[in-house]
Design a protein around this motif. Structure first.
Motif, short mmCIF file in Angstrom:
data_model
loop_
_atom_site.label_atom_id
_atom_site.label_comp_id
_atom_site.label_asym_id
_atom_site.label_seq_id
_atom_site.Cartn_x
_atom_site.Cartn_y
_atom_site.Cartn_z
N GLY A 1 0.70 -1.19 -0.12
CA GLY A 1 0.04 0.11 -0.08
C GLY A 1 0.84 1.26 0.02
O GLY A 1 2.19 1.19 0.08
N ILE A 2 0.27 2.47 -0.19
CA ILE A 2 0.80 3.82 -0.36
C ILE A 2 0.22 4.57 1.06
O ILE A 2 -0.91 4.78 0.89
CB ILE A 2 0.75 4.39 -1.55
CG1 ILE A 2 1.46 3.37 -2.72
CG2 ILE A 2 1.43 5.58 -1.48
CD1 ILE A 2 1.20 3.97 -4.02
N ALA A 3 1.15 5.16 1.64
CA ALA A 3 0.57 5.84 2.75
C ALA A 3 0.53 7.42 2.23
O ALA A 3 1.63 7.89 1.69
CB ALA A 3 1.53 5.85 3.96
N ALA A 4 -0.54 8.01 2.39
CA ALA A 4 -0.55 9.59 1.94
C ALA A 4 0.17 10.29 2.77
O ALA A 4 0.24 11.48 2.57
CB ALA A 4 -2.08 9.73 1.85
N ALA A 5 0.38 9.91 3.92
CA ALA A 5 1.03 10.86 5.19
C ALA A 5 2.50 11.22 4.82
O ALA A 5 3.29 10.09 4.44
CB ALA A 5 0.59 10.45 6.53
N THR A 6 3.04 12.24 5.25
CA THR A 6 4.41 12.48 4.95
C THR A 6 5.05 11.85 6.22
O THR A 6 4.52 11.56 7.20
CB THR A 6 4.96 13.92 4.88
OG1 THR A 6 4.32 14.57 5.93
CG2 THR A 6 4.00 14.48 3.54
N GLN A 7 6.63 12.12 6.35
CA GLN A 7 7.28 11.44 7.44
C GLN A 7 7.12 12.54 8.64
O GLN A 7 7.14 12.00 9.90
CB GLN A 7 8.77 11.46 7.18
CG GLN A 7 9.21 10.44 6.15
CD GLN A 7 9.06 9.06 6.82
OE1 GLN A 7 9.02 8.95 7.93
NE2 GLN A 7 9.47 8.10 6.09
N ASP A 8 6.76 13.73 8.38
CA ASP A 8 6.35 14.63 9.48
C ASP A 8 5.05 14.34 10.39
O ASP A 8 4.94 14.79 11.36
CB ASP A 8 6.41 16.11 9.11
CG ASP A 8 7.62 16.59 8.32
OD1 ASP A 8 8.58 16.03 8.95
OD2 ASP A 8 7.49 17.54 7.73
N ALA A 9 4.22 13.29 9.73
CA ALA A 9 3.19 12.91 10.42
C ALA A 9 3.17 12.11 11.47
O ALA A 9 2.29 11.63 12.01
CB ALA A 9 2.03 12.48 9.23
N PHE A 10 4.32 11.53 11.64
CA PHE A 10 4.73 10.36 12.63
C PHE A 10 5.56 10.92 13.68
O PHE A 10 6.57 11.77 13.45
CB PHE A 10 5.25 9.13 11.80
CG PHE A 10 4.33 8.49 10.83
CD1 PHE A 10 3.51 7.63 11.38
CD2 PHE A 10 4.69 8.78 9.57
CE1 PHE A 10 2.72 7.02 10.44
CE2 PHE A 10 3.88 8.21 8.74
CZ PHE A 10 2.74 7.38 8.95
N LEU A 11 5.39 10.44 14.76
CA LEU A 11 6.04 10.80 16.08
C LEU A 11 7.18 9.71 16.27
O LEU A 11 6.95 8.50 16.64
CB LEU A 11 5.37 10.84 17.33
CG LEU A 11 6.08 11.33 18.70
CD1 LEU A 11 6.95 12.48 18.54
CD2 LEU A 11 5.27 11.28 19.66
N ARG A 12 8.51 10.11 15.81
CA ARG A 12 9.54 9.17 16.07
C ARG A 12 10.04 8.92 17.41
O ARG A 12 10.26 9.98 18.10
CB ARG A 12 10.88 9.40 14.98
CG ARG A 12 10.29 9.56 13.61
CD ARG A 12 11.56 9.65 12.63
NE ARG A 12 12.49 8.60 12.95
CZ ARG A 12 12.37 7.50 12.02
NH1 ARG A 12 11.51 7.33 11.24
NH2 ARG A 12 13.26 6.44 12.20
N THR A 13 10.11 7.76 17.87
CA THR A 13 10.58 7.44 19.39
C THR A 13 12.01 7.56 19.50
O THR A 13 12.57 7.73 20.61
CB THR A 13 10.12 5.95 19.81
OG1 THR A 13 10.81 4.97 18.86
CG2 THR A 13 8.57 6.05 19.55
N GLY A 14 12.80 7.37 18.32
CA GLY A 14 14.07 7.34 18.41
C GLY A 14 14.92 6.15 18.47
O GLY A 14 15.94 5.89 18.21
N ALA A 15 14.06 5.01 18.92
CA ALA A 15 14.55 3.67 18.74
C ALA A 15 14.47 3.17 17.34
O ALA A 15 13.11 2.89 16.79
CB ALA A 15 13.62 2.56 19.59
N GLU A 16 15.30 2.89 16.72
CA GLU A 16 15.19 2.82 15.10
C GLU A 16 14.37 1.42 14.83
O GLU A 16 13.47 1.34 13.80
CB GLU A 16 16.54 2.63 14.47
CG GLU A 16 17.30 3.81 14.79
CD GLU A 16 18.72 3.71 13.91
OE1 GLU A 16 18.98 2.68 13.30
OE2 GLU A 16 19.58 4.67 13.82
N ARG A 17 14.67 0.54 15.45
CA ARG A 17 13.91 -0.96 15.29
C ARG A 17 12.33 -0.75 15.46
O ARG A 17 11.50 -1.20 14.70
CB ARG A 17 14.47 -2.06 15.98
CG ARG A 17 15.72 -2.42 15.70
CD ARG A 17 16.33 -3.60 15.94
NE ARG A 17 16.16 -3.93 17.37
CZ ARG A 17 15.39 -4.97 17.97
NH1 ARG A 17 14.78 -5.89 17.10
NH2 ARG A 17 15.28 -5.28 19.26
N LEU A 18 12.17 -0.03 16.63
CA LEU A 18 10.61 0.27 16.92
C LEU A 18 10.17 1.07 15.79
O LEU A 18 8.69 0.88 15.32
CB LEU A 18 10.61 0.84 18.26
CG LEU A 18 9.12 0.93 18.91
CD1 LEU A 18 8.31 0.06 18.84
CD2 LEU A 18 9.14 1.65 20.20
#
Length: 334
Positions: A54-71
Motif C-alpha cells: 500500500g501507499i501511505a498518503a502521510a508524510t514523515q512529519d505525520a509520525f512521532l519518531r521514538t528514536g528507537a530505530e527498530r521500533l
C-alpha cells in the motif's frame, strides 16, 4: 484486460474514499496491480512511507519518531501524530510504567513542536488507584513544566469520554491523555472512532491509557503493551556502578499497528537528553550479579524430604490428648 484495470482503479478509489469517511488510515489499503502508483516508483520518494504494497498518503512529519530505530521501523515511521494511540498495561501494577511512557511521548512532542499544555483526563477511581504524576519530577525527568500538565477528574466514565471528545478537537493542546481502567462497555468501537476522528481533524495525538485491560477492537491504528523493565546500573568511566539504579526502562510490545509486524523492545529513557535509547540483548545486564567465588551455575537442590500426610502422624508424634480442629474450638475473649 483494460476494463479490468479500470475496474480495479475505480474500486481502489472508492475504498480510499470510504476510508476517509470512516476514519480508517489509507495505509491499510493495497495499491491495485498495474497501477500508476507502483510501490517501486514510490520507494525513491522520501516524502511518503511505504507499508507493504500500500501507499501511505502521510508524510514523515505525520509520525512521532521514538528514536528507537527498530521500533520506528516496525511502526512504519513511528506513532501517528494525528490519531488515537492505545498504551496498555496488562496489570494494575503497570500503571506507573504506562504513565511514564506516555509522559515520555509528551516530552518528545513538546521538544519538536510548540510547548502547548497537555490535558490528562481520568475518573476519580483512576487517580485514586494510580495517583497523579509527581510535579517535581516532571521537569527533571521529562522537561515538562508542572503548569503545562492539566488534569480533569470526573466521577463517571461517560463524563471522561465527553471531555476527551471535546478536548481532542482543540488545537490549543499539544496532546490529550485519556486514562481508563478495565474494559468498560462504553469504550466500544463507536467511542474510539469518535476520538480518532477528532484527533485527525485537529492534527493532535490522543493517547488512550488502559489499566488492567484486555485487547479489544478499537479504531486506534496502534496499540502498544507496556510493562516496566529492570533498570541497568549507572554507567561511569570505570564501567557500570555496582548496586546502583540507572535510567528507567520499559518493555514495549506491539499489539497492533499499520504494518501488523509484531515485536518486543526494551527502551531506556534518557532524562538528560529527553530521548529513548534501545537496549539490545547484548547490552543487557544481569539483575542479580553472579557470585565472585564461583563461576558455575548453582548446584542442584538437596535431598527431598517426605513429610507425613495430614491425619496420619508418624509413630511417637501422637498427641497425649485428643485435639479438635481449630475452626471447631471455642474462641476466648481476653
Amino acid at each position: 484486460m483494460a476494463m479490468t484495470a479500470v475496474a480495479r482503479e475505480t474500486v481502489f478509489a472508492l475504498r480510499r474514499q470510504i476510508a476517509k469517511i470512516e476514519g480508517t488510515l489509507p495505509e491499510r489499503l493495497e495499491a491495485p496491480a498495474g497501477s500508476s502508483l507502483d510501490a517501486a516508483d514510490v520507494t525513491a520518494n522520501t516524502d511518503v512511507t511505504i507499508v507493504r504494497r500500500g501507499i501511505a498518503a502521510a508524510t514523515q512529519d505525520a509520525f512521532l519518531r521514538t528514536g528507537a530505530e527498530r521500533l520506528d521501523a516496525a511502526l512504519s515511521g513511528g506513532l501517528p501524530k494525528a490519531a488515537l494511540s492505545e498504551i496498555h498495561g496488562t496489570e494494575t501494577r503497570d500503571a506507573g510504567a504506562v504513565a511514564g511512557f506516555a509522559l515520555s511521548l509528551v516530552s518528545l512532542i513538546l521538544k519538536q513542536g510548540p510547548r502547548l499544555p497537555v490535558l490528562w483526563i481520568g475518573t476519580t477511581e483512576i487517580f485514586r488507584e494510580a495517583g497523579f504524576p509527581y510535579a517535581g519530577g516532571l521537569h527533571a525527568c521529562f522537561g515538562i513544566e508542572p503548569e503545562q500538565l492539566l488534569f480533569s477528574e470526573v466521577p463517571r466514565l461517560v463524563d471522561a469520554l465527553w471531555v476527551a471528545e471535546e478536548a481532542a478537537r482543540m488545537t490549543a493542546l499539544a496532546a490529550v491523555i485519556l486514562e481508563i481502567r478495565g474494559s468498560p462497555q462504553r469504550l466500544d468501537l463507536t467511542a474510539t472512532r469518535r476520538l480518532h476522528a477528532r484527533a485527525q481533524s485537529a492534527g493532535r495525538p490522543v493517547f488512550l491509557l488502559r489499566q488492567a485491560a484486555e485487547a479489544e477492537p478499537t479504531a486506534a491504528p496502534v496499540r502498544l503493551i507496556l510493562s516496566s523493565a529492570p533498570a541497568a546500573p549507572r554507567s561511569t568511566i570505570a564501567g557500570p556502578l555496582a548496586g546502583s539504579i540507572g535510567r528507567p526502562a520499559f518493555t514495549v510490545s506491539i499489539g497492533k499497528s499499520r504494518t501488523a509486524l509484531p515485536g518486543q523492545f526494551t527502551l531506556e529513557w534518557n532524562p538528560d537528553e529527553h530521548a529513548f535509547e534501545e537496549r539490545r540483548t547484548e547490552d543487557s545486564v544481569a539483575v542479580v550479579p553472579a557470585s565472585g567465588r564461583r563461576k558455575d551455575i548453582a548446584a542442584a537442590t538437596g535431598a527431598v524430604l517426605a513429610f507425613p500426610t495430614v491425619g496420619s502422624p508418624a509413630p511417637g508424634d501422637q498427641p497425649s490428648r485428643p485435639q479438635r480442629p481449630a475452626h471447631l474450638s471455642s474462641r476466648r475473649a481476653g
